[in-house]
Design an enzyme around this catalytic site. Structure first.
Site, PDB file in Angstrom:
ATOM      1  N   ASP A  19       0.829  -1.203   0.000  1.00  0.00           N
ATOM      2  CA  ASP A  19       0.000   0.000   0.000  1.00  0.00           C
ATOM      3  C   ASP A  19       0.868   1.259   0.000  1.00  0.00           C
ATOM      4  O   ASP A  19       2.000   1.260   0.466  1.00  0.00           O
ATOM      5  CB  ASP A  19      -0.931   0.016   1.207  1.00  0.00           C
ATOM      6  CG  ASP A  19      -0.177   0.085   2.522  1.00  0.00           C
ATOM      7  OD1 ASP A  19       0.869  -0.585   2.627  1.00  0.00           O
ATOM      8  OD2 ASP A  19      -0.620   0.792   3.442  1.00  0.00           O
ATOM      9  N   GLU A  20       0.312   2.320  -0.545  1.00  0.00           N
ATOM     10  CA  GLU A  20       0.892   3.665  -0.486  1.00  0.00           C
ATOM     11  C   GLU A  20       2.336   3.688  -0.987  1.00  0.00           C
ATOM     12  O   GLU A  20       3.212   4.314  -0.393  1.00  0.00           O
ATOM     13  CB  GLU A  20       0.795   4.222   0.940  1.00  0.00           C
ATOM     14  CG  GLU A  20      -0.641   4.306   1.443  1.00  0.00           C
ATOM     15  CD  GLU A  20      -0.762   4.818   2.860  1.00  0.00           C
ATOM     16  OE1 GLU A  20       0.199   4.672   3.621  1.00  0.00           O
ATOM     17  OE2 GLU A  20      -1.822   5.369   3.189  1.00  0.00           O
ATOM     18  N   VAL A  21       2.606   2.996  -2.090  1.00  0.00           N
ATOM     19  CA  VAL A  21       3.935   3.022  -2.692  1.00  0.00           C
ATOM     20  C   VAL A  21       4.151   4.399  -3.331  1.00  0.00           C
ATOM     21  O   VAL A  21       3.367   4.818  -4.189  1.00  0.00           O
ATOM     22  CB  VAL A  21       4.089   1.917  -3.754  1.00  0.00           C
ATOM     23  CG1 VAL A  21       5.447   2.015  -4.445  1.00  0.00           C
ATOM     24  CG2 VAL A  21       3.909   0.553  -3.105  1.00  0.00           C
TER      25      VAL A  21
END
Length: 221
Positions: A19-21
């Site tokens: 997530d949230e790369v």
């Protein structure tokens, strides 16, 4: 590496994240850009797929089932057919419909982030009325929804309040998930949640009152 993972996660499921790369960081890093150029990558989805592929291969070698956050799916990274997608963002109804339409299994966590707490009113009923299969999809798609989980992240919780913030609110999520679709009566669940709160107090677990003013025999002992 595999020995350490097996030791920490003895069950069959392993959540590999994703997530949230921050693609902006990759875009500004000369080494990442050189790596992409050497492999003729033209999108960060290709780069993410490269990483995810390696992690999934390791998880599969351990005979475990991988879970990923929804961004891995949304960004177009290629994932193996046995991968389970964890849907955690707002607008989860649409996302879980897309995930299951693509043939992947899904679990839901979006409605059950317990680190967000509204101290001025009872919030467990909002968790209790959620139905994970409430999206536009076929019966076959809805069978691909395998469950859900409550999360308690550290932005608004610490060792000082994590237990009291978690319980008994997590119990409302648990009952919702193991119950049939039509079991969503807050009025019927209220005494059960209250009694569980009192039970935890008798076990020395200091939990928050679930619905404002209430009374347990051991409340102030």
């Amino acid at each position: 590496y595999q020995r350490r993972v097996r030791g920490v996660f003895p069950d069959k499921w392993v959540h590999i994240g994703g997530d949230e790369v921050p693609f902006g960081c990759w875009d500004s890093n000369p080494q990442v850009q050189a790596f992409m150029h050497a492999r003729n990558y033209t999108s960060f989805a290709q780069l993410e797929t490269y990483y995810v592929d390696h992690v999934l291969a390791s998880v599969n070698a351990m005979k475990k089932t991988p879970l990923v956050w929804e961004e891995v799916f949304d960004n177009g990274a290629k994932i193996t057919p046995d991968t389970v997608v964890d849907v955690w963002k707002r607008g989860w109804n649409n996302t879980i419909a897309k995930v299951t339409k693509a043939g992947y299994r899904a679990v839901l966590s979006a409605p059950w982030y317990l680190n967000y707490h509204y101290a001025t009113h009872e919030d467990w009923p909002t968790y209790y009325v959620v139905e994970p299969t409430a999206f536009n999809g076929t019966a076959a798609q809805k069978k691909l929804v395998k469950g859900g989980h409550a999360s308690l992240w550290g932005e608004y919780a610490s060792s000082a309040n994590c237990v009291s913030r978690l319980w008994p609110r997590a119990a409302a999520v648990a009952e919702r998930l193991w119950s049939p679709e039509n079991v969503r009566s807050v009025s019927e669940a209220t005494p059960r949640v209250h009694d569980f709160h009192c039970y935890l107090l008798t076990q020395g677990i200091r939990t928050e009152p679930p619905q404002g003013p209430s009374w347990c025999p051991v409340e102030w002992v």
